[in-house]
Design a protein around this motif. Structure first.
Motif, PDB file in Angstrom:
ATOM      1  N   GLN A 202       0.894  -1.065   0.027  1.00  0.00           N
ATOM      2  CA  GLN A 202       0.030   0.106  -0.043  1.00  0.00           C
ATOM      3  C   GLN A 202       0.765   1.334  -0.165  1.00  0.00           C
ATOM      4  N   GLN A 203       1.761   1.333  -1.092  1.00  0.00           N
ATOM      5  CA  GLN A 203       2.711   2.793  -1.140  1.00  0.00           C
ATOM      6  C   GLN A 203       2.399   3.085  -2.378  1.00  0.00           C
ATOM      7  N   PRO A 204       1.255   3.699  -3.051  1.00  0.00           N
ATOM      8  CA  PRO A 204       0.996   4.036  -4.398  1.00  0.00           C
ATOM      9  C   PRO A 204       1.851   5.062  -4.871  1.00  0.00           C
ATOM     10  N   ALA A 205       2.190   5.955  -3.685  1.00  0.00           N
ATOM     11  CA  ALA A 205       3.120   7.440  -4.095  1.00  0.00           C
ATOM     12  C   ALA A 205       4.434   6.943  -4.639  1.00  0.00           C
ATOM     13  N   LEU A 206       4.796   5.779  -4.667  1.00  0.00           N
ATOM     14  CA  LEU A 206       6.230   5.387  -5.393  1.00  0.00           C
ATOM     15  C   LEU A 206       5.941   5.229  -6.744  1.00  0.00           C
ATOM     16  N   ALA A 207       4.907   5.252  -7.342  1.00  0.00           N
ATOM     17  CA  ALA A 207       4.809   5.222  -8.722  1.00  0.00           C
ATOM     18  C   ALA A 207       5.422   6.582  -9.491  1.00  0.00           C
ATOM     19  N   ALA A 208       5.017   7.686  -8.789  1.00  0.00           N
ATOM     20  CA  ALA A 208       5.543   9.006  -9.263  1.00  0.00           C
ATOM     21  C   ALA A 208       7.265   8.953  -9.378  1.00  0.00           C
ATOM     22  N   HIS A 209       7.734   8.409  -8.281  1.00  0.00           N
ATOM     23  CA  HIS A 209       9.273   8.129  -8.356  1.00  0.00           C
ATOM     24  C   HIS A 209       9.635   7.410  -9.671  1.00  0.00           C
TER      25      HIS A 209
ATOM     26  N   TYR B  96      -5.823   0.014  -6.211  1.00  0.00           N
ATOM     27  CA  TYR B  96      -5.287   0.721  -7.232  1.00  0.00           C
ATOM     28  C   TYR B  96      -4.711  -0.111  -8.398  1.00  0.00           C
ATOM     29  N   ASN B  97      -4.469   0.195  -9.470  1.00  0.00           N
ATOM     30  CA  ASN B  97      -4.042  -0.377 -10.630  1.00  0.00           C
ATOM     31  C   ASN B  97      -2.471   0.166 -10.708  1.00  0.00           C
ATOM     32  N   PRO B  98      -1.508  -0.375 -10.498  1.00  0.00           N
ATOM     33  CA  PRO B  98       0.188  -0.145 -10.711  1.00  0.00           C
ATOM     34  C   PRO B  98       0.217   0.258 -12.059  1.00  0.00           C
ATOM     35  N   ALA B  99      -0.233  -0.567 -12.946  1.00  0.00           N
ATOM     36  CA  ALA B  99       0.100  -0.296 -14.355  1.00  0.00           C
ATOM     37  C   ALA B  99      -0.383   1.094 -14.737  1.00  0.00           C
ATOM     38  N   ALA B 100      -1.770   1.362 -14.561  1.00  0.00           N
ATOM     39  CA  ALA B 100      -2.468   2.744 -14.574  1.00  0.00           C
ATOM     40  C   ALA B 100      -1.656   3.772 -14.019  1.00  0.00           C
TER      41      ALA B 100
ATOM     42  N   ALA C 256       8.250   6.755 -12.273  1.00  0.00           N
ATOM     43  CA  ALA C 256       7.980   7.333 -13.758  1.00  0.00           C
ATOM     44  C   ALA C 256       9.132   8.485 -13.736  1.00  0.00           C
ATOM     45  N   ARG C 257       9.333   9.014 -12.910  1.00  0.00           N
ATOM     46  CA  ARG C 257      10.583  10.075 -12.895  1.00  0.00           C
ATOM     47  C   ARG C 257      11.818   9.412 -13.150  1.00  0.00           C
ATOM     48  N   TRP C 258      12.018   8.465 -12.505  1.00  0.00           N
ATOM     49  CA  TRP C 258      13.443   7.734 -12.850  1.00  0.00           C
ATOM     50  C   TRP C 258      13.350   7.115 -14.424  1.00  0.00           C
ATOM     51  N   MET C 259      12.497   6.463 -14.846  1.00  0.00           N
ATOM     52  CA  MET C 259      12.429   5.841 -15.928  1.00  0.00           C
ATOM     53  C   MET C 259      12.488   6.922 -17.057  1.00  0.00           C
TER      54      MET C 259
ATOM     55  N   LEU D 141       1.601   4.103 -13.217  1.00  0.00           N
ATOM     56  CA  LEU D 141       2.780   4.343 -14.007  1.00  0.00           C
ATOM     57  C   LEU D 141       2.453   4.925 -15.259  1.00  0.00           C
ATOM     58  N   ALA D 142       1.467   4.646 -16.041  1.00  0.00           N
ATOM     59  CA  ALA D 142       1.183   5.377 -17.376  1.00  0.00           C
ATOM     60  C   ALA D 142       0.668   6.705 -16.936  1.00  0.00           C
TER      61      ALA D 142
END
Length: 241
Positions: free
Chosen positions: A101-108, A144-148, A110-113, A150-151
């Motif tokens: 349950q750490q959805p905020a990691l997605a922003a990091h 939440y959907n991790p792939a969504a 995407a930034r690194w990618m 990330l996109a």
């Protein structure tokens, strides 16, 4: 009367103070990011990958972008890329993201990618970004959907939600072979009728978090091509080595 938070501490302030934290890889303290600068320099570096299966293999280069297996049996998509191998620390970060349950990691992520030139190239050549969807049951379990996520963070302008849908819940694929996964995913995806015009003759970048055998991405790609997409590329955060 309760005291008011200073503006610089407000969670809604653009200029809020960035508090230090502990690096999630080496545990260094303090770190201004979820991974410290030393770990980012150590782990984040672009590598040549097969544009068919996204595996990082010796000898691959811009002049030789496909492995022998993919030359003999080409994938349904034109180009696949994974940002990292599914190994430490990427696997640890993904586990926190998906199961803790750490959805905020997605922003990091995407930034690194977006620091990877191959990721930027895929984003610039695509018309729309479509994430691999979760079934309603899996969505209720995870929230939440991790792939969504990330996109959306990779390119909000190109992000196309709710286009590709799961038509049924499938059993977990972690212990299945590729052939079993393909059977498990048969007729598991559909394109919403109201969304078909948005992918007709469009270049679609299909987004997922982890690519293992490619069965899920293959099934989704078939569905999108049958619905009228002109070309499919694939981008994942990680590829199992």
């Amino acid at each position: 009367m309760l005291p008011r938070w200073p503006t610089w501490l407000s969670p809604f302030s653009k200029d809020r103070l960035t508090l230090p934290s502990q690096c999630l890889a080496c545990r260094a303290w303090p770190s201004a990011d979820v991974l410290c600068a030393a770990c980012q320099q150590r782990f984040f570096h672009p590598v040549f990958r097969c544009t068919g299966c996204a595996m990082a293999l010796p000898g691959l280069s811009a002049e030789r972008p496909r492995c022998g297996t993919c030359l003999q049996k080409p994938a349904i998509w034109q180009h696949a890329h994974a940002w990292m191998d599914y190994s430490y620390p990427c696997n640890t970060l993904i586990a926190r993201w998906k199961f803790a349950q750490q959805p905020a990691l997605a922003a990091h992520f995407a930034r690194w990618m977006r620091q990877d030139p191959q990721v930027i190239n895929l984003l610039e050549t695509a018309d729309v970004l479509i994430p691999i969807p979760l079934s309603p049951q899996r969505m209720r379990e995870r929230g939440y959907n991790p792939a969504a996520q990330l996109a959306r963070h990779l390119s909000p302008e190109q992000y196309l939600p709710h286009c590709l849908q799961r038509t049924r819940h499938t059993t977990a694929q972690s212990d299945l072979t590729r052939a079993q996964r393909l059977r498990n995913l048969r007729h598991a995806f559909a394109v919403a009728d109201a969304q078909r015009h948005r992918i007709t003759d469009r270049h679609v970048l299909l987004i997922d978090d982890v690519m293992t055998t490619g069965a899920t991405l293959t099934a989704a790609s078939h569905c999108l091509l049958q619905a009228g997409a002109r070309q499919i590329d694939v981008l994942c955060m990680a590829r199992t080595p």
